[in-house]
Design a protein around this motif. Structure first.
Motif, PDB file in Angstrom:
ATOM      1  N   ARG A  62      27.050  12.039  50.915  1.00 50.82           N
ATOM      2  CA  ARG A  62      28.166  12.019  51.818  1.00 50.82           C
ATOM      3  C   ARG A  62      27.023  11.666  53.051  1.00 50.82           C
ATOM      4  NH1 ARG A  62      27.790  17.921  49.710  1.00 50.82           N
ATOM      5  NH2 ARG A  62      29.416  17.965  47.764  1.00 50.82           N
ATOM      6  N   THR A  63      26.447  11.418  53.380  1.00 49.70           N
ATOM      7  CA  THR A  63      25.656  11.472  55.170  1.00 49.70           C
ATOM      8  C   THR A  63      26.410   9.438  54.616  1.00 49.70           C
ATOM      9  OG1 THR A  63      24.095  12.225  54.941  1.00 49.70           O
ATOM     10  CG2 THR A  63      23.506  10.368  56.328  1.00 49.70           C
ATOM     11  N   LEU A  64      26.399   8.785  53.901  1.00 50.88           N
ATOM     12  CA  LEU A  64      26.661   7.230  54.154  1.00 50.88           C
ATOM     13  C   LEU A  64      28.169   7.452  54.517  1.00 50.88           C
ATOM     14  CD1 LEU A  64      24.430   5.351  51.585  1.00 50.88           C
ATOM     15  CD2 LEU A  64      25.240   5.573  54.236  1.00 50.88           C
ATOM     16  N   GLU A  65      28.550   7.957  53.616  1.00 45.44           N
ATOM     17  CA  GLU A  65      30.601   7.896  53.557  1.00 45.44           C
ATOM     18  C   GLU A  65      30.679   8.978  55.568  1.00 45.44           C
ATOM     19  OE1 GLU A  65      34.244  10.487  51.784  1.00 45.44           O
ATOM     20  OE2 GLU A  65      32.239  11.238  51.140  1.00 45.44           O
ATOM     21  N   ARG A  66      30.162  10.082  55.669  1.00 40.86           N
ATOM     22  CA  ARG A  66      30.307  10.098  57.379  1.00 40.86           C
ATOM     23  C   ARG A  66      29.741   9.467  58.188  1.00 40.86           C
ATOM     24  NH1 ARG A  66      25.973  13.757  60.660  1.00 40.86           N
ATOM     25  NH2 ARG A  66      28.342  14.596  62.093  1.00 40.86           N
ATOM     26  N   ASP A  67      29.060   8.736  58.220  1.00 36.47           N
ATOM     27  CA  ASP A  67      28.659   8.086  59.362  1.00 36.47           C
ATOM     28  C   ASP A  67      29.536   6.465  59.038  1.00 36.47           C
ATOM     29  OD1 ASP A  67      26.774   8.805  60.457  1.00 36.47           O
ATOM     30  OD2 ASP A  67      25.337   8.165  59.388  1.00 36.47           O
ATOM     31  N   GLY A  68      30.469   6.204  57.637  1.00 35.24           N
ATOM     32  CA  GLY A  68      31.308   4.795  57.593  1.00 35.24           C
ATOM     33  C   GLY A  68      31.307   4.070  56.882  1.00 35.24           C
ATOM     34  N   MET A  69      29.814   4.199  56.184  1.00 41.33           N
ATOM     35  CA  MET A  69      28.980   3.241  55.449  1.00 41.33           C
ATOM     36  C   MET A  69      29.208   2.780  54.257  1.00 41.33           C
ATOM     37  SD  MET A  69      25.855   2.931  57.080  1.00 41.33           S
ATOM     38  CE  MET A  69      24.811   3.262  58.594  1.00 41.33           C
ATOM     39  N   VAL A  70      29.987   4.633  53.347  1.00 41.40           N
ATOM     40  CA  VAL A  70      30.892   4.358  52.196  1.00 41.40           C
ATOM     41  C   VAL A  70      31.946   4.923  52.806  1.00 41.40           C
ATOM     42  CG1 VAL A  70      30.143   5.494  50.058  1.00 41.40           C
ATOM     43  CG2 VAL A  70      28.385   4.023  51.209  1.00 41.40           C
ATOM     44  N   GLU A  71      32.425   4.391  51.352  1.00 41.41           N
ATOM     45  CA  GLU A  71      33.641   5.075  51.474  1.00 41.41           C
ATOM     46  C   GLU A  71      33.890   5.808  49.682  1.00 41.41           C
ATOM     47  OE1 GLU A  71      37.748   2.507  51.619  1.00 41.41           O
ATOM     48  OE2 GLU A  71      36.366   1.324  49.975  1.00 41.41           O
ATOM     49  N   ARG A  72      34.712   6.516  49.343  1.00 45.31           N
ATOM     50  CA  ARG A  72      34.892   7.707  48.049  1.00 45.31           C
ATOM     51  C   ARG A  72      36.400   7.436  47.351  1.00 45.31           C
ATOM     52  NH1 ARG A  72      35.278  13.322  46.995  1.00 45.31           N
ATOM     53  NH2 ARG A  72      34.509  13.343  45.623  1.00 45.31           N
ATOM     54  N   THR A  73      36.555   7.349  47.024  1.00 45.72           N
ATOM     55  CA  THR A  73      37.846   6.705  46.774  1.00 45.72           C
ATOM     56  C   THR A  73      37.939   7.697  45.078  1.00 45.72           C
ATOM     57  OG1 THR A  73      37.962   5.018  47.096  1.00 45.72           O
ATOM     58  CG2 THR A  73      39.768   5.783  45.719  1.00 45.72           C
ATOM     59  N   VAL A  74      38.923   8.943  45.087  1.00 43.28           N
ATOM     60  CA  VAL A  74      39.665   9.916  43.855  1.00 43.28           C
ATOM     61  C   VAL A  74      40.426   9.056  43.269  1.00 43.28           C
ATOM     62  CG1 VAL A  74      39.822  12.300  42.367  1.00 43.28           C
ATOM     63  CG2 VAL A  74      38.763  11.889  45.197  1.00 43.28           C
ATOM     64  N   HIS A  75      40.006   8.712  41.690  1.00 40.26           N
ATOM     65  CA  HIS A  75      41.109   8.086  40.991  1.00 40.26           C
ATOM     66  C   HIS A  75      41.948   9.148  39.996  1.00 40.26           C
ATOM     67  CE1 HIS A  75      40.411   4.327  41.869  1.00 40.26           C
ATOM     68  NE2 HIS A  75      39.338   4.450  41.628  1.00 40.26           N
ATOM     69  N   PRO A  76      43.487   9.688  40.559  1.00 42.20           N
ATOM     70  CA  PRO A  76      44.478  10.524  39.103  1.00 42.20           C
ATOM     71  C   PRO A  76      43.665  10.589  38.230  1.00 42.20           C
ATOM     72  CG  PRO A  76      45.777   8.762  40.459  1.00 42.20           C
ATOM     73  CD  PRO A  76      43.968   8.229  40.450  1.00 42.20           C
ATOM     74  N   THR A  77      42.762  10.502  37.185  1.00 40.99           N
ATOM     75  CA  THR A  77      43.044  10.445  35.770  1.00 40.99           C
ATOM     76  C   THR A  77      42.529  11.989  35.838  1.00 40.99           C
ATOM     77  OG1 THR A  77      40.411   9.860  36.269  1.00 40.99           O
ATOM     78  CG2 THR A  77      41.967   7.940  35.865  1.00 40.99           C
ATOM     79  N   VAL A  78      42.585  12.141  34.120  1.00 41.52           N
ATOM     80  CA  VAL A  78      42.167  13.157  33.508  1.00 41.52           C
ATOM     81  C   VAL A  78      41.044  12.784  32.935  1.00 41.52           C
ATOM     82  CG1 VAL A  78      42.335  15.658  32.762  1.00 41.52           C
ATOM     83  CG2 VAL A  78      44.486  14.339  34.001  1.00 41.52           C
ATOM     84  N   PRO A  79      39.953  13.490  33.313  1.00 42.69           N
ATOM     85  CA  PRO A  79      39.566  14.377  34.514  1.00 42.69           C
ATOM     86  C   PRO A  79      39.403  13.354  35.715  1.00 42.69           C
ATOM     87  CG  PRO A  79      37.184  13.976  33.212  1.00 42.69           C
ATOM     88  CD  PRO A  79      38.207  13.357  32.460  1.00 42.69           C
ATOM     89  N   PRO A  80      39.040  13.795  36.453  1.00 43.12           N
ATOM     90  CA  PRO A  80      39.200  12.819  38.157  1.00 43.12           C
ATOM     91  C   PRO A  80      37.944  11.491  37.881  1.00 43.12           C
ATOM     92  CG  PRO A  80      40.225  15.284  38.430  1.00 43.12           C
ATOM     93  CD  PRO A  80      39.641  15.292  37.493  1.00 43.12           C
ATOM     94  N   SER A  81      38.633  10.698  38.381  1.00 42.55           N
ATOM     95  CA  SER A  81      37.197  10.034  38.234  1.00 42.55           C
ATOM     96  C   SER A  81      36.975   9.629  39.922  1.00 42.55           C
ATOM     97  CB  SER A  81      37.261   8.445  37.449  1.00 42.55           C
ATOM     98  OG  SER A  81      38.042   8.002  38.012  1.00 42.55           O
ATOM     99  N   VAL A  82      35.967   9.623  40.249  1.00 44.62           N
ATOM    100  CA  VAL A  82      35.724   9.209  41.485  1.00 44.62           C
ATOM    101  C   VAL A  82      34.239   8.002  41.771  1.00 44.62           C
ATOM    102  CG1 VAL A  82      34.177  10.066  43.733  1.00 44.62           C
ATOM    103  CG2 VAL A  82      35.057  11.642  42.215  1.00 44.62           C
ATOM    104  N   GLU A  83      34.795   7.471  42.699  1.00 45.62           N
ATOM    105  CA  GLU A  83      34.427   6.045  42.584  1.00 45.62           C
ATOM    106  C   GLU A  83      33.939   5.515  44.269  1.00 45.62           C
ATOM    107  OE1 GLU A  83      35.732   2.483  40.366  1.00 45.62           O
ATOM    108  OE2 GLU A  83      36.198   1.736  42.869  1.00 45.62           O
ATOM    109  N   TYR A  84      32.275   5.640  44.552  1.00 49.22           N
ATOM    110  CA  TYR A  84      31.742   4.913  45.566  1.00 49.22           C
ATOM    111  C   TYR A  84      31.714   3.603  45.760  1.00 49.22           C
ATOM    112  CZ  TYR A  84      30.833   9.876  45.490  1.00 49.22           C
ATOM    113  OH  TYR A  84      30.979  11.327  45.328  1.00 49.22           O
ATOM    114  N   ALA A  85      31.904   2.743  47.316  1.00 44.41           N
ATOM    115  CA  ALA A  85      32.011   1.344  47.912  1.00 44.41           C
ATOM    116  C   ALA A  85      31.398   1.428  48.992  1.00 44.41           C
ATOM    117  CB  ALA A  85      33.482   0.826  47.990  1.00 44.41           C
ATOM    118  N   LEU A  86      30.818   0.391  49.368  1.00 48.01           N
ATOM    119  CA  LEU A  86      30.724   0.255  50.710  1.00 48.01           C
ATOM    120  C   LEU A  86      32.063  -0.627  51.651  1.00 48.01           C
ATOM    121  CD1 LEU A  86      26.919  -2.562  50.367  1.00 48.01           C
ATOM    122  CD2 LEU A  86      27.559   0.075  50.916  1.00 48.01           C
ATOM    123  N   THR A  87      32.041   0.167  52.894  1.00 49.95           N
ATOM    124  CA  THR A  87      33.140  -0.168  53.586  1.00 49.95           C
ATOM    125  C   THR A  87      32.174  -1.743  54.673  1.00 49.95           C
ATOM    126  OG1 THR A  87      31.935   1.301  55.527  1.00 49.95           O
ATOM    127  CG2 THR A  87      33.436   2.333  54.219  1.00 49.95           C
ATOM    128  N   GLY A  88      33.355  -2.023  55.204  1.00 49.49           N
ATOM    129  CA  GLY A  88      33.290  -2.757  55.908  1.00 49.49           C
ATOM    130  C   GLY A  88      31.459  -2.798  56.936  1.00 49.49           C
TER     131      GLY A  88
END
Length: 126
Positions: A62-88
Motif C-alpha cells: 500500500r505504501t509503495l502504491e501510494r508513492d506511485g512505485m507499485v500499481e495494483r491491478t484487479v482482474h475480473p475473474t471469479v474470484p477476482p485476482s489481484v496483481e502487483y507490478a512496478l510502475t516506471g
C-alpha cells in the motif's frame, strides 16, 4: 499543535529522510527485487519473500502504491485476482535497489567474518 524540535531544519531534508527510510526498508527492497522481473500476485510475493507477515506485506504494498512505485491491478475473474507490478518510477528505483542487493549478497561472507572477528575481540576485551 506540536512545536518542531528543530525549527530551522530544512523541510526538504525531512522529506528526503522520510522517503529514504521507506525505500531503504528491508521489505521494500525485497518487494522491489521480487517485482522487477514481472508482476506477481499477493500470495506469490508472500512465498517469495520469506518471513514477511501478511500484514507487513499489505502495508508495504500500500505504501509503495501510494508513492506511485507499485500499481495494483484487479482482474475480473471469479474470484477476482489481484496483481502487483512496478510502475516506471518503481523500475527506476529498482536500479539502485538491485545494486544494493547485489552488493549485499557479494559481501555477506566477508561481513559475517568481520563480525566474528570483532565479536571475538570485544569478548576478550570485556
Amino acid at each position: 499543535m506540536t512545536e518542531n524540535p528543530h525549527p530551522h531544519a530544512n523541510p526538504d531534508c525531512r522529506a528526503v529522510s522520510e522517503l529514504l527510510s521507506r525505500v531503504g526498508d528491508k521489505w521494500t527492497v525485497l518487494l522491489v527485487k521480487a517485482l522487477v522481473e514481472r508482476p506477481r500476485r499477493f500470495n506469490e510475493l508472500k512465498r517469495e519473500i520469506g518471513g514477511i507477515s501478511q500484514q507487513m506485506l499489505t502495508r508495504t504494498l500500500r505504501t509503495l502504491e501510494r508513492d506511485g512505485m507499485v500499481e495494483r491491478t484487479v482482474h475480473p475473474t471469479v474470484p477476482p485476482s489481484v496483481e502487483y507490478a512496478l510502475t516506471g518510477l518503481g523500475h527506476s528505483l529498482s536500479v539502485p535497489v538491485m545494486a544494493l542487493a547485489d552488493w549485499t549478497f557479494a559481501h555477506l561472507p566477508q561481513i559475517h567474518a568481520n563480525r566474528a572477528v570483532y565479536d571475538g575481540a570485544m569478548g576478550e576485551a570485556a
